[in-house]
Enzyme design. Structure first.
Site: not given
Length: 160
Positions: A75-77, A113-114, A128
């Site tokens: 739901l992020c733009h 969120m970014e 990793d």
């Protein structure tokens, strides 16, 4: 009580409509902590890792991840970020790496969120690249440090 912005009156998940919001300068900072053995951290810091520069790779991965957050979080733009910064700091006394990210734009929605995605993916990249020499690396304390520029005001996390 504040309500969830991504849930409609029927309880369904929806992307928030930001079309009527004013554009403002928005900024967010996040961090993640990666804990590993002294030997693994020394290998990274001394540039002796057989896969190359772990910090440079993690930095680029974090930057790329911030730019693609909208593809990962449903739901992020999609955002036109004007700045993404990822810094990695070895904490030799605790055998940790502190990752701090900064995202910035002028727009209608925040960049928390970014910033969180940048820090998280940088941490995952360290894991990793180092999993061949140490499997029990721990990623923790992924959190928002600060956000500004939106309707909800300026947020600064408490020191941990």
């Amino acid at each position: 009580m504040t309500t969830f912005t991504h849930i409609n009156s029927q309880g369904e998940a929806n992307m928030v409509d930001v079309s009527a919001k004013a554009e403002t300068v928005r900024e967010a900072r996040a961090e993640a902590i990666v804990t590993m053995s002294k030997e693994t951290l020394s290998m990274i810091v001394e540039g002796k890792h057989h896969k190359g520069d772990v910090f440079a790779t993690a930095r680029i991965a974090g930057i790329q991840a911030a730019k693609r957050t909208w593809e990962l979080i449903p739901l992020c733009h999609p955002l036109l970020l004007s700045k993404v910064e990822v810094n990695l700091e070895p904490l030799l006394e605790t055998n940790q790496v502190r990752i701090q990210s900064l995202c910035k734009l002028t727009g209608k929605t925040g960049v928390e969120m970014e910033a969180l995605t940048a820090a998280s993916v940088a941490a995952l990249t360290i894991y990793d690249m180092c999993k061949a020499v140490q499997k029990d690396i721990v990623i923790e304390y992924v959190r928002l440090l600060e956000k500004s520029g939106g309707k909800s005001g300026h947020f600064i996390a408490e020191e941990k």
